[in-house]
Design an enzyme around this catalytic site. Structure first.
Site, PDB file in Angstrom:
ATOM      1  N   LYS A   1       0.991  -1.239  -0.052  1.00  0.00           N
ATOM      2  CA  LYS A   1      -0.080  -0.143   0.013  1.00  0.00           C
ATOM      3  C   LYS A   1       0.845   1.133  -0.074  1.00  0.00           C
ATOM      4  O   LYS A   1       2.098   0.950   0.363  1.00  0.00           O
ATOM      5  CB  LYS A   1      -1.046   0.090   1.258  1.00  0.00           C
ATOM      6  CG  LYS A   1      -0.339  -0.123   2.489  1.00  0.00           C
ATOM      7  CD  LYS A   1      -0.222   0.995   3.402  1.00  0.00           C
ATOM      8  CE  LYS A   1       1.059   1.737   3.195  1.00  0.00           C
ATOM      9  NZ  LYS A   1       1.595   2.324   4.573  1.00  0.00           N
TER      10      LYS A   1
ATOM     11  N   HIS B   1      -1.022  -4.441   6.232  1.00  0.00           N
ATOM     12  CA  HIS B   1      -0.391  -5.138   7.418  1.00  0.00           C
ATOM     13  C   HIS B   1      -1.214  -4.942   8.753  1.00  0.00           C
ATOM     14  O   HIS B   1      -1.171  -6.029   9.501  1.00  0.00           O
ATOM     15  CB  HIS B   1       1.159  -5.104   7.607  1.00  0.00           C
ATOM     16  CG  HIS B   1       1.280  -3.895   8.435  1.00  0.00           C
ATOM     17  ND1 HIS B   1       1.350  -2.510   7.944  1.00  0.00           N
ATOM     18  CD2 HIS B   1       1.586  -3.630   9.817  1.00  0.00           C
ATOM     19  CE1 HIS B   1       1.629  -1.749   8.841  1.00  0.00           C
ATOM     20  NE2 HIS B   1       1.783  -2.361  10.012  1.00  0.00           N
TER      21      HIS B   1
ATOM     22  N   LYS C   1      -2.440  -8.073  11.812  1.00  0.00           N
ATOM     23  CA  LYS C   1      -2.160  -8.111  13.318  1.00  0.00           C
ATOM     24  C   LYS C   1      -3.126  -8.840  14.129  1.00  0.00           C
ATOM     25  O   LYS C   1      -4.318  -8.852  13.929  1.00  0.00           O
ATOM     26  CB  LYS C   1      -2.198  -6.384  13.697  1.00  0.00           C
ATOM     27  CG  LYS C   1      -1.230  -5.704  13.357  1.00  0.00           C
ATOM     28  CD  LYS C   1      -1.545  -4.212  13.934  1.00  0.00           C
ATOM     29  CE  LYS C   1      -0.244  -2.940  13.119  1.00  0.00           C
ATOM     30  NZ  LYS C   1       0.786  -3.244  13.856  1.00  0.00           N
TER      31      LYS C   1
ATOM     32  N   GLU D   1       1.886   7.942  16.318  1.00  0.00           N
ATOM     33  CA  GLU D   1       3.149   7.386  16.457  1.00  0.00           C
ATOM     34  C   GLU D   1       4.230   8.416  16.974  1.00  0.00           C
ATOM     35  O   GLU D   1       4.029   9.611  16.783  1.00  0.00           O
ATOM     36  CB  GLU D   1       3.605   7.068  14.940  1.00  0.00           C
ATOM     37  CG  GLU D   1       2.600   6.068  14.296  1.00  0.00           C
ATOM     38  CD  GLU D   1       3.102   5.350  13.144  1.00  0.00           C
ATOM     39  OE1 GLU D   1       3.688   4.330  12.867  1.00  0.00           O
ATOM     40  OE2 GLU D   1       2.766   6.126  12.275  1.00  0.00           O
TER      41      GLU D   1
ATOM     42  N   ASP E   1      -0.814   7.341   3.392  1.00  0.00           N
ATOM     43  CA  ASP E   1      -0.181   6.502   4.090  1.00  0.00           C
ATOM     44  C   ASP E   1      -0.819   5.584   5.199  1.00  0.00           C
ATOM     45  O   ASP E   1      -0.537   4.263   5.320  1.00  0.00           O
ATOM     46  CB  ASP E   1       1.176   7.003   4.768  1.00  0.00           C
ATOM     47  CG  ASP E   1       2.134   6.116   5.591  1.00  0.00           C
ATOM     48  OD1 ASP E   1       2.365   5.054   4.903  1.00  0.00           O
ATOM     49  OD2 ASP E   1       2.857   6.324   6.430  1.00  0.00           O
TER      50      ASP E   1
ATOM     51  N   HIS F   1      -4.670   1.778   6.424  1.00  0.00           N
ATOM     52  CA  HIS F   1      -4.886   0.709   7.599  1.00  0.00           C
ATOM     53  C   HIS F   1      -6.145   1.321   8.461  1.00  0.00           C
ATOM     54  O   HIS F   1      -7.023   0.474   8.866  1.00  0.00           O
ATOM     55  CB  HIS F   1      -3.568   1.009   8.566  1.00  0.00           C
ATOM     56  CG  HIS F   1      -2.452   0.926   7.999  1.00  0.00           C
ATOM     57  ND1 HIS F   1      -2.339  -0.360   7.292  1.00  0.00           N
ATOM     58  CD2 HIS F   1      -1.208   1.394   8.096  1.00  0.00           C
ATOM     59  CE1 HIS F   1      -1.021  -0.349   6.683  1.00  0.00           C
ATOM     60  NE2 HIS F   1      -0.076   0.921   7.236  1.00  0.00           N
TER      61      HIS F   1
ATOM     62  N   LYS G   1       2.751  11.435  13.007  1.00  0.00           N
ATOM     63  CA  LYS G   1       4.088  11.185  13.307  1.00  0.00           C
ATOM     64  C   LYS G   1       4.307  12.113  14.267  1.00  0.00           C
ATOM     65  O   LYS G   1       3.962  13.172  14.651  1.00  0.00           O
ATOM     66  CB  LYS G   1       4.961  11.548  12.148  1.00  0.00           C
ATOM     67  CG  LYS G   1       4.614  10.635  10.821  1.00  0.00           C
ATOM     68  CD  LYS G   1       5.041   9.160  11.001  1.00  0.00           C
ATOM     69  CE  LYS G   1       4.735   8.263   9.747  1.00  0.00           C
ATOM     70  NZ  LYS G   1       4.241   6.976  10.179  1.00  0.00           N
TER      71      LYS G   1
HETATM   72  C1  BG6 Z   1       3.298   1.695   7.608  1.00  0.00           C
HETATM   73  C2  BG6 Z   1       3.357   3.162   7.415  1.00  0.00           C
HETATM   74  O1  BG6 Z   1       2.258   1.146   6.853  1.00  0.00           O
HETATM   75  O2  BG6 Z   1       2.780   1.583   9.045  1.00  0.00           O
HETATM   76  C3  BG6 Z   1       4.244   3.759   8.603  1.00  0.00           C
HETATM   77  O3  BG6 Z   1       3.934   3.544   6.130  1.00  0.00           O
HETATM   78  C4  BG6 Z   1       3.646   3.397   9.811  1.00  0.00           C
HETATM   79  O4  BG6 Z   1       4.203   5.287   8.258  1.00  0.00           O
HETATM   80  C5  BG6 Z   1       3.533   1.878  10.094  1.00  0.00           C
HETATM   81  O5  BG6 Z   1       4.552   3.938  10.636  1.00  0.00           O
HETATM   82  C6  BG6 Z   1       2.828   1.564  11.472  1.00  0.00           C
HETATM   83  O6  BG6 Z   1       2.728   0.047  11.528  1.00  0.00           O
HETATM   84  P1  BG6 Z   1       2.902  -0.676  12.971  1.00  0.00           P
HETATM   85  O7  BG6 Z   1       2.590  -1.912  12.482  1.00  0.00           O
HETATM   86  O8  BG6 Z   1       4.347  -0.158  13.401  1.00  0.00           O
HETATM   87  O9  BG6 Z   1       1.811   0.232  13.686  1.00  0.00           O
END
Ligand code: BG6
Length: 488
Positions: free
Chosen positions: A152, A182, A186, A220, A239, A244, A330
């Site tokens: 993605k 992804h 999870k 994050e 992103d 997600h 971020k």
């Molecule tokens: C990714 C994004 O798909 O997911 C990132 O591109 C992000 O920017 C990350 O930090 C977060 O994934 P996780 O599994 O660390 O929460």
């Protein structure tokens, strides 16, 4: 000692993995450590990995990069013999070498693992590089007997996603394509389905009559780090949200599927997306952390958002009128991934003024999407002693306390295995993605201006207006209970 892998968990056939973007950030952080674990723990009967990237390096240099990635980002110890075995299955082809050299490397790898092998192409590349990589695989004659995992964001808007799907279908059949998100890999995301559909308890109240609003909040602490080249053209909405957060929203909001097969789950998720109202720019806060413009590779006048918060609605029978608040960004104060369901408050209170009822918000059901998941149900209860004073209490569950945390597969590991087995259940669909770009169009066409926010904060101030009269759950007023130390 190796754990015994139950039958059916891994692929039946040896795998030849072509990893395009092999030296990039995602590959080093997640894919290479994940493949290392899957190979060394015995999930894959036999495997060869061919790294491909723009870097003009040889296989020895690639091995050093892989080793560095395992040491820096791997969650597990790298035993000497496991590393020796893994480094022996690695090969590398620079992109510039062309299709014929790539083809020869794949044929060599196949000869080494046996003719019954399958190919897994993993495109860990930004959207603009996806089609050239697909064409390369086509020109190299590597389409047969293969599956392809696409990272993605899938496209950058509706038109580009439609074009990407059309071009992709000129080379690969739909059943060969795995569009990865992804977050769906999870463990706690899948637990939302288990929690909702394996229990009778909450289903009757999982609707607009009992639920006031829902928050999906994924702050994050990370900066964009070395990913500016990707991030500048992407931003937080593309992103994280259109990918997600909307996928998690679908698991939270979907109707019960008729079965757990990919088609039924895909249909129900798609119905959620179809019922989503277009995102209104006035319901969106875009932010950028102070200092982002000074990051390496970032335009000093960049308008890319590193933060986004928005309100959206699913206009169907179950959810009409219930706002869903989404936030991610971020360089925020904390790293968290929560879904918080706020229940309606009782219609009347017989508790005396000052008793504390309602003072700490409504009752909440909270899912923590950390790898070792947690859940909490908060409610008002009586504070012991004289009178009637109420406090917010909670029932909490932590996967840590079950002793099963060691069985958790990292999200990418789980999804790589599923793709190798040809199981689409936890992958996103072309029509679902196109619909999400469609509801995003008003926002993408007229984005509100980015507002600067201090590093280590919770975003621009206007996030509070966006959610009023409710409040963001984070930061939590009460911390999670510490996991039970004896739980293992
Ligand atoms: C990714 C994004 O798909 O997911 C990132 O591109 C992000 O920017 C990350 O930090 C977060 O994934 P996780 O599994 O660390 O929460």
């Amino acid at each position: 000692m190796k754990k015994k892998i139950p039958p059916g968990v891994g692929p039946k056939f040896p795998q030849v993995v072509v990893l395009v973007g092999a030296t990039g950030d995602l590959s080093r952080r997640k894919l290479l450590p994940g493949l290392f674990h899957l190979c060394s723990a015995g999930f894959i009967p036999a495997c060869r990995i061919i790294g491909v990237s723009l870097d003009d390096i040889d296989v020895e240099a690639f091995r050093r990069i892989v080793r560095g990635a395992l040491d820096e980002f791997g969650q597990r110890e790298v035993a000497d013999d496991a590393w020796r075995a893994f480094s022996g299955i690695l090969d590398y082809v620079p992109l510039g070498a062309g299709p014929q050299v790539l083809r020869e490397a794949v044929l060599r790898a196949e000869a080494a693992v046996g003719t019954e092998s399958r190919r897994l192409h993993y495109l860990s590349v930004p959207p603009a590089a996806a089609l050239p990589a697909v064409r390369l695989l086509g020109e190299a004659g590597l389409v047969e007997n293969s599956r392809i995992v696409m990272e993605k964001p899938f496209g950058t808007d509706l038109a580009s996603a439609v074009t990407l799907n059309a071009r992709l279908h000129e080379v690969f059949r739909e059943e060969q394509i795995f569009r990865i998100d992804h977050f769906l890999g999870k463990e706690p995301a899948q637990n939302i389905l288990a929690f909702r559909f394996a229990n009778g308890l909450f289903e009757p109240i999982w609707n607009r009559n009992f639920i006031d609003h829902i928050q999906i909040d994924v702050p994050e602490t990370l900066t964009v780090g070395k990913r500016a080249a990707f991030y500048e053209g992407t931003g937080a909405y593309r992103d994280m949200v259109v990918t997600h957060l909307f996928q998690i929203l679908a698991f939270t909001a979907m109707e019960p599927p008729t079965s757990l097969d990919p088609k039924s789950i895909g249909e129900e998720k798609f119905k959620v997306f179809r019922s989503m109202l277009p995102i209104k720019p006035e319901d969106v806060v875009r932010g950028q952390y102070n200092g982002y413009r000074a990051e390496e590779g970032v335009d000093p006048e960049s308008e890319t958002e590193t933060f986004i918060a928005l309100k959206c609605f699913i206009d169907n029978w179950r959810w009409a009128g219930v706002p869903f608040f989404l936030r991610t960004g971020k360089r925020l104060a904390e790293g968290q991934r929560i879904i918080s369901i706020a229940f309606r408050e009782p219609p009347k209170s017989m508790f005396p003024p000052g008793s504390g009822v309602g003072a700490q918000g409504p009752d909440h059901l909270t899912f923590d999407l950390a790898d070792a998941s947690k859940m909490s149900l908060s409610f008002y209860g009586k504070r012991p002693g004289p009178g009637m004073r109420l406090d917010k209490l909670s029932l909490q569950f932590a996967m840590h306390d079950t002793g099963m945390v060691g069985d958790v597969l990292e999200a990418y590991e789980r999804l790589i295995l599923d793709a190798m087995r040809g199981d689409h259940t936890l992958f996103t669909t072309a029509d679902g993605i196109e619909r999400l770009w469609e509801v995003s169009t008003p926002l993408l066409e007229s984005p509100p201006p980015v507002r600067l926010y201090p590093e280590g904060s919770w975003g621009p101030k206007s996030i509070h207006q966006l959610i009023a009269p409710h409040a963001w759950r984070l930061p939590f007023e009460r911390a999670w209970r510490a996991p039970n130390a004896s739980g293992g």
